[in-house]
Design a protein around this motif. Structure first.
Motif, PDB file in Angstrom:
ATOM      1  N   ASN A   8       8.021   4.503   8.494  1.00 26.18           N
ATOM      2  CA  ASN A   8       7.067   4.596   9.592  1.00 26.18           C
ATOM      3  C   ASN A   8       5.858   5.446   9.199  1.00 26.18           C
ATOM      4  N   LEU A   9       5.752   5.734   7.902  1.00 28.86           N
ATOM      5  CA  LEU A   9       4.584   6.446   7.381  1.00 28.86           C
ATOM      6  C   LEU A   9       4.427   6.135   5.902  1.00 28.86           C
ATOM      7  N   GLU A  10       3.208   6.262   5.425  1.00 31.09           N
ATOM      8  CA  GLU A  10       2.964   6.025   4.004  1.00 31.09           C
ATOM      9  C   GLU A  10       3.516   7.191   3.193  1.00 31.09           C
ATOM     10  N   ILE A  11       4.139   6.880   2.098  1.00 30.42           N
ATOM     11  CA  ILE A  11       4.721   7.902   1.238  1.00 30.42           C
ATOM     12  C   ILE A  11       3.654   8.367   0.249  1.00 30.42           C
ATOM     13  N   GLU A  12       3.249   9.614   0.377  1.00 29.10           N
ATOM     14  CA  GLU A  12       2.271  10.184  -0.551  1.00 29.10           C
ATOM     15  C   GLU A  12       2.977  10.799  -1.753  1.00 29.10           C
ATOM     16  N   GLN A  13       4.081  11.493  -1.470  1.00 27.37           N
ATOM     17  CA  GLN A  13       4.871  12.134  -2.520  1.00 27.37           C
ATOM     18  C   GLN A  13       6.334  12.055  -2.092  1.00 27.37           C
ATOM     19  N   ILE A  14       7.198  11.701  -3.018  1.00 24.46           N
ATOM     20  CA  ILE A  14       8.621  11.558  -2.713  1.00 24.46           C
ATOM     21  C   ILE A  14       9.283  12.933  -2.773  1.00 24.46           C
ATOM     22  N   ASP A  15       9.924  13.296  -1.668  1.00 26.95           N
ATOM     23  CA  ASP A  15      10.662  14.555  -1.581  1.00 26.95           C
ATOM     24  C   ASP A  15      12.107  14.211  -1.243  1.00 26.95           C
ATOM     25  N   VAL A  55       4.448  -0.038   4.449  1.00 25.19           N
ATOM     26  CA  VAL A  55       5.134  -0.343   3.200  1.00 25.19           C
ATOM     27  C   VAL A  55       4.353   0.319   2.075  1.00 25.19           C
ATOM     28  N   THR A  56       5.042   1.133   1.292  1.00 25.64           N
ATOM     29  CA  THR A  56       4.447   1.794   0.133  1.00 25.64           C
ATOM     30  C   THR A  56       4.920   1.066  -1.116  1.00 25.64           C
ATOM     31  N   LYS A  57       3.983   0.824  -2.019  1.00 23.05           N
ATOM     32  CA  LYS A  57       4.247   0.015  -3.216  1.00 23.05           C
ATOM     33  C   LYS A  57       4.285   0.921  -4.453  1.00 23.05           C
ATOM     34  N   PHE A  58       5.247   0.654  -5.337  1.00 25.13           N
ATOM     35  CA  PHE A  58       5.416   1.435  -6.560  1.00 25.13           C
ATOM     36  C   PHE A  58       5.543   0.516  -7.763  1.00 25.13           C
ATOM     37  N   PHE A  59       5.201   1.065  -8.925  1.00 23.12           N
ATOM     38  CA  PHE A  59       5.347   0.364 -10.192  1.00 23.12           C
ATOM     39  C   PHE A  59       6.252   1.197 -11.092  1.00 23.12           C
ATOM     40  N   ILE A  60       7.136   0.501 -11.814  1.00 26.05           N
ATOM     41  CA  ILE A  60       7.935   1.126 -12.870  1.00 26.05           C
ATOM     42  C   ILE A  60       7.786   0.255 -14.106  1.00 26.05           C
ATOM     43  N   ASP A  61       7.445   0.878 -15.199  1.00 24.64           N
ATOM     44  CA  ASP A  61       7.387   0.162 -16.465  1.00 24.64           C
ATOM     45  C   ASP A  61       8.805  -0.275 -16.836  1.00 24.64           C
ATOM     46  N   ASP A  62       8.991  -1.574 -17.075  1.00 20.19           N
ATOM     47  CA  ASP A  62      10.328  -2.114 -17.363  1.00 20.19           C
ATOM     48  C   ASP A  62      10.972  -1.458 -18.569  1.00 20.19           C
ATOM     49  N   ILE A 164       1.254   2.644  -6.130  1.00 18.56           N
ATOM     50  CA  ILE A 164       0.155   1.690  -6.256  1.00 18.56           C
ATOM     51  C   ILE A 164      -0.525   1.595  -4.893  1.00 18.56           C
ATOM     52  N   ALA A 165      -1.842   1.620  -4.859  1.00 18.85           N
ATOM     53  CA  ALA A 165      -2.562   1.441  -3.609  1.00 18.85           C
ATOM     54  C   ALA A 165      -2.361   0.022  -3.110  1.00 18.85           C
TER      55      ALA A 165
END
Length: 166
Positions: A8-15, A55-62, A164-165
């Protein structure tokens, strides 16, 4: 790999300290490879806690994901081991961490596997009430349409996620 987190909010930093305990794979930051699944989770979170779906989008290098040297547990399908793992992680009264299948102690930095959605809760209750055996529970899960999740349980695991924005 692209991953999504619904809230319900954008994730700026994962805690990890604000992540809720007693989830499928233990306290952690949960993602999925499916944007629509993350959006559905965001809508569910809004119904429970207010706010607006995000929805917050993330990238992980495979290559980094495969060779990062952290511990991973992967469940390809809902097996007996998966079911017990989820049941134990969700159990607020579970205390036998050393001898049972769970992730309270974060022995796995990352866990990958099916989502035990609300539709499955009744089956888990029947198992916990000793109406179903673990084998019967797992057999019934074969007929359920399950989605997947990737959860991150340690700071080293979270460092793999690059926001990722949208």
């Amino acid at each position: 790999m692209i991953l999504f987190h619904g809230s319900n909010l954008e994730i700026e930093q994962i805690d990890l300290n604000v992540c809720k305990p007693y989830k499928d794979f233990g306290r952690g930051f949960y993602t999925t490879e499916f944007e629509d699944q993350a959006l559905n989770m965001a809508k569910r979170t809004v119904r429970l806690f207010g706010g607006k779906p995000c929805v917050t989008k993330f990238f992980i290098d495979d290559a980094e994901f495969e060779n990062c040297g952290i511990t991973k547990k992967k469940f390809d399908t809902p097996t007996n081991e998966w079911a017990l793992f989820v049941i134990n992680n969700r159990n607020k009264n579970f205390t036998d961490v050393d001898n049972h299948n769970c992730n309270f102690d974060n022995k796995y930095d990352i866990v990958i596997g099916p989502v035990a959605n609300d539709d499955i809760r009744l089956l888990f209750d029947l198992f916990e009430d000793e109406i179903l055996t673990i084998e019967e529970l797992t057999k019934r899960l074969e007929y359920k349409e399950l989605t997947s999740q990737i959860s991150f349980h340690t700071d080293n695991a979270v460092k793999l996620l690059k926001k990722i924005a949208m």
